[in-house]
Design a protein around this motif. Structure first.
Motif, PDB file in Angstrom:
ATOM      1  N   ASN A  37      -6.712 -43.967 -22.127  1.00 53.93           N
ATOM      2  CA  ASN A  37      -6.196 -44.728 -20.988  1.00 53.93           C
ATOM      3  C   ASN A  37      -4.818 -45.251 -21.400  1.00 53.93           C
ATOM      4  O   ASN A  37      -4.710 -46.289 -22.056  1.00 53.93           O
ATOM      5  N   LEU A  38      -3.788 -44.524 -21.042  1.00 53.56           N
ATOM      6  CA  LEU A  38      -2.447 -44.828 -21.532  1.00 53.56           C
ATOM      7  C   LEU A  38      -1.799 -45.973 -20.771  1.00 53.56           C
ATOM      8  O   LEU A  38      -1.906 -46.061 -19.545  1.00 53.56           O
ATOM      9  N   GLY A  40       1.967 -48.008 -20.000  1.00 58.55           N
ATOM     10  CA  GLY A  40       3.334 -47.543 -19.794  1.00 58.55           C
ATOM     11  C   GLY A  40       3.567 -46.958 -18.415  1.00 58.55           C
ATOM     12  O   GLY A  40       2.626 -46.602 -17.696  1.00 58.55           O
ATOM     13  N   ASP A  41       4.848 -46.876 -18.059  1.00 53.34           N
ATOM     14  CA  ASP A  41       5.255 -46.404 -16.735  1.00 53.34           C
ATOM     15  C   ASP A  41       5.892 -45.027 -16.870  1.00 53.34           C
ATOM     16  O   ASP A  41       7.097 -44.901 -17.108  1.00 53.34           O
ATOM     17  N   PHE A  42       5.086 -43.998 -16.732  1.00 50.10           N
ATOM     18  CA  PHE A  42       5.588 -42.632 -16.865  1.00 50.10           C
ATOM     19  C   PHE A  42       6.392 -42.213 -15.635  1.00 50.10           C
ATOM     20  O   PHE A  42       7.264 -41.351 -15.725  1.00 50.10           O
ATOM     21  N   LYS A  43       6.114 -42.852 -14.504  1.00 52.75           N
ATOM     22  CA  LYS A  43       6.902 -42.565 -13.300  1.00 52.75           C
ATOM     23  C   LYS A  43       8.351 -42.982 -13.500  1.00 52.75           C
ATOM     24  O   LYS A  43       9.271 -42.341 -12.972  1.00 52.75           O
ATOM     25  N   ASP A  44       8.575 -44.039 -14.270  1.00 51.72           N
ATOM     26  CA  ASP A  44       9.936 -44.479 -14.569  1.00 51.72           C
ATOM     27  C   ASP A  44      10.700 -43.377 -15.297  1.00 51.72           C
ATOM     28  O   ASP A  44      11.877 -43.120 -15.013  1.00 51.72           O
ATOM     29  N   ILE A  45      10.029 -42.712 -16.225  1.00 54.62           N
ATOM     30  CA  ILE A  45      10.665 -41.605 -16.950  1.00 54.62           C
ATOM     31  C   ILE A  45      10.991 -40.464 -15.995  1.00 54.62           C
ATOM     32  O   ILE A  45      12.107 -39.937 -15.989  1.00 54.62           O
ATOM     33  N   VAL A  46      10.014 -40.083 -15.174  1.00 53.04           N
ATOM     34  CA  VAL A  46      10.212 -38.973 -14.244  1.00 53.04           C
ATOM     35  C   VAL A  46      11.376 -39.259 -13.294  1.00 53.04           C
ATOM     36  O   VAL A  46      12.191 -38.380 -13.003  1.00 53.04           O
ATOM     37  N   LEU A  66      17.482 -42.085 -22.107  1.00 44.71           N
ATOM     38  CA  LEU A  66      17.175 -42.741 -20.838  1.00 44.71           C
ATOM     39  C   LEU A  66      17.196 -44.259 -20.965  1.00 44.71           C
ATOM     40  O   LEU A  66      16.729 -44.822 -21.954  1.00 44.71           O
ATOM     41  N   GLN A  67      17.720 -44.913 -19.933  1.00 40.05           N
ATOM     42  CA  GLN A  67      17.637 -46.371 -19.825  1.00 40.05           C
ATOM     43  C   GLN A  67      16.376 -46.709 -19.035  1.00 40.05           C
ATOM     44  O   GLN A  67      16.312 -46.468 -17.831  1.00 40.05           O
ATOM     45  N   LEU A  68      15.387 -47.253 -19.734  1.00 40.01           N
ATOM     46  CA  LEU A  68      14.077 -47.443 -19.119  1.00 40.01           C
ATOM     47  C   LEU A  68      13.681 -48.911 -19.067  1.00 40.01           C
ATOM     48  O   LEU A  68      14.198 -49.735 -19.817  1.00 40.01           O
ATOM     49  N   SER A  69      12.718 -49.194 -18.195  1.00 41.02           N
ATOM     50  CA  SER A  69      12.115 -50.521 -18.150  1.00 41.02           C
ATOM     51  C   SER A  69      11.253 -50.732 -19.397  1.00 41.02           C
ATOM     52  O   SER A  69      11.027 -49.810 -20.181  1.00 41.02           O
ATOM     53  N   TYR A  70      10.755 -51.954 -19.551  1.00 40.15           N
ATOM     54  CA  TYR A  70       9.873 -52.254 -20.683  1.00 40.15           C
ATOM     55  C   TYR A  70       8.656 -51.321 -20.676  1.00 40.15           C
ATOM     56  O   TYR A  70       8.291 -50.735 -21.707  1.00 40.15           O
ATOM     57  N   GLN A  71       8.023 -51.146 -19.504  1.00 47.16           N
ATOM     58  CA  GLN A  71       6.869 -50.266 -19.398  1.00 47.16           C
ATOM     59  C   GLN A  71       7.262 -48.795 -19.548  1.00 47.16           C
ATOM     60  O   GLN A  71       6.501 -47.991 -20.083  1.00 47.16           O
ATOM     61  N   GLY A  72       8.438 -48.452 -19.088  1.00 51.20           N
ATOM     62  CA  GLY A  72       8.936 -47.097 -19.276  1.00 51.20           C
ATOM     63  C   GLY A  72       9.150 -46.773 -20.741  1.00 51.20           C
ATOM     64  O   GLY A  72       8.889 -45.655 -21.191  1.00 51.20           O
ATOM     65  N   ILE A  74       7.452 -48.066 -23.220  1.00 53.06           N
ATOM     66  CA  ILE A  74       6.119 -47.857 -23.805  1.00 53.06           C
ATOM     67  C   ILE A  74       5.668 -46.413 -23.571  1.00 53.06           C
ATOM     68  O   ILE A  74       5.157 -45.747 -24.480  1.00 53.06           O
ATOM     69  N   ALA A  75       5.883 -45.928 -22.352  1.00 55.77           N
ATOM     70  CA  ALA A  75       5.514 -44.550 -22.024  1.00 55.77           C
ATOM     71  C   ALA A  75       6.297 -43.557 -22.885  1.00 55.77           C
ATOM     72  O   ALA A  75       5.741 -42.573 -23.387  1.00 55.77           O
ATOM     73  N   ARG A  76       7.589 -43.809 -23.056  1.00 53.98           N
ATOM     74  CA  ARG A  76       8.422 -42.919 -23.876  1.00 53.98           C
ATOM     75  C   ARG A  76       7.903 -42.854 -25.306  1.00 53.98           C
ATOM     76  O   ARG A  76       7.832 -41.771 -25.903  1.00 53.98           O
ATOM     77  N   GLU A  77       7.534 -44.000 -25.890  1.00 57.96           N
ATOM     78  CA  GLU A  77       7.040 -44.024 -27.263  1.00 57.96           C
ATOM     79  C   GLU A  77       5.742 -43.232 -27.393  1.00 57.96           C
ATOM     80  O   GLU A  77       5.507 -42.580 -28.424  1.00 57.96           O
ATOM     81  N   ILE A  78       4.901 -43.264 -26.364  1.00 61.08           N
ATOM     82  CA  ILE A  78       3.661 -42.491 -26.392  1.00 61.08           C
ATOM     83  C   ILE A  78       3.968 -40.994 -26.424  1.00 61.08           C
ATOM     84  O   ILE A  78       3.391 -40.241 -27.221  1.00 61.08           O
TER      85      ILE A  78
END
Length: 232
Positions: A37-38, A40-46, A66-72, A74-78
């Motif tokens: 159950n991951l 992070g905000d993967f939609k932010d990356i997309v 990419l310039q991402l949000s805090y949750q984005g 987290i998704a990037r690190e995953i």
């Protein structure tokens, strides 16, 4: 735990990457799932990535730019960690931003694109790893719930009509054109959707394989939504 996964005769659920790569396929078990159950905000990356073609490969350096949000973030690190785990294991992961795959419309009686249930084949001992981070996810189906399309009489008859050569070369014709890799669901079969965030290892058809290869298909994409898929 997803009830569908636990009820499936072909799936083994694991809780670590180490288990994912060291657990053997056995009997009917030809799909391993590192269930996650991951966060992070993967939609932010997309939303920040640029689709250059229907399938655009995204390199780790592209993610890092990419310039991402805090949750984005987290998704990037995953995603980057999954890259590292698979690369250290010896695999060659590819992260794809997907609008759609190319469709096979050459014949009206058989399809050989990835939207058709199919198995992967390799001349060497290997497995298919995949994880959908965003968008529609792939399906698998148990081998006893699908039939090789080349064994369906009406399809085989039409393929035989296409074959321009001696009858003893027909089986080679089927293999060379990848017709033998594709399957049709049996009536009342229930495919299993692989879901979002889980890292899967699927059995591939190769000379040393001890189990039937895992039958799977790409999903029909949702309108206006790209997929973010790690695969190797």
């Amino acid at each position: 735990m997803n009830q569908t996964f636990s009820d499936s005769s072909q799936i083994v659920i694991v809780s670590t990457f180490s288990e994912l790569v060291t657990t053997d396929f056995k009997g009917e078990k030809n799909a391993l799932c590192w269930y996650r159950n991951l966060e992070g905000d993967f939609k932010d990356i997309v939303s920040k990535l640029q689709l250059k073609e229907n399938i655009t490969e995204v390199e780790p350096q592209d993610l890092l730019a990419l310039q991402l949000s805090y949750q984005g973030n987290i998704a990037r690190e995953i995603i980057l960690n999954d890259f590292r785990l698979l690369t250290d294991f010896g695999a060659s992961p590819s992260l794809n931003l997907l609008k759609c795959y190319e469709r096979d419309e050459e014949f009206d009686f058989i399809s050989t694109d990835v939207y058709s249930f199919h198995v992967d084949r390799s001349p060497i001992a290997t497995d298919t790893f995949l994880c959908t981070y965003h968008g529609a996810a792939s399906d698998i189906v148990a081998n006893e719930h699908a039939e090789q399309k080349i064994l369906i009489p009406e399809i085989r008859e039409k393929l035989a009509a296409l074959h321009d050569g001696p009858s003893e070369e027909f089986e080679n014709f089927l293999k060379e054109n990848y017709f033998d890799l594709h399957y049709q669901e049996k009536p009342n079969s229930i495919p299993t959707n692989l879901g979002v965030g889980h890292l899967w290892r699927l059995a591939v058809d190769h000379p040393k394989q001890q189990v039937p290869p895992c039958i799977h298909r790409a999903p029909i994409e949702k309108d206006g939504e790209y997929r973010l898929l790690l695969i190797c």
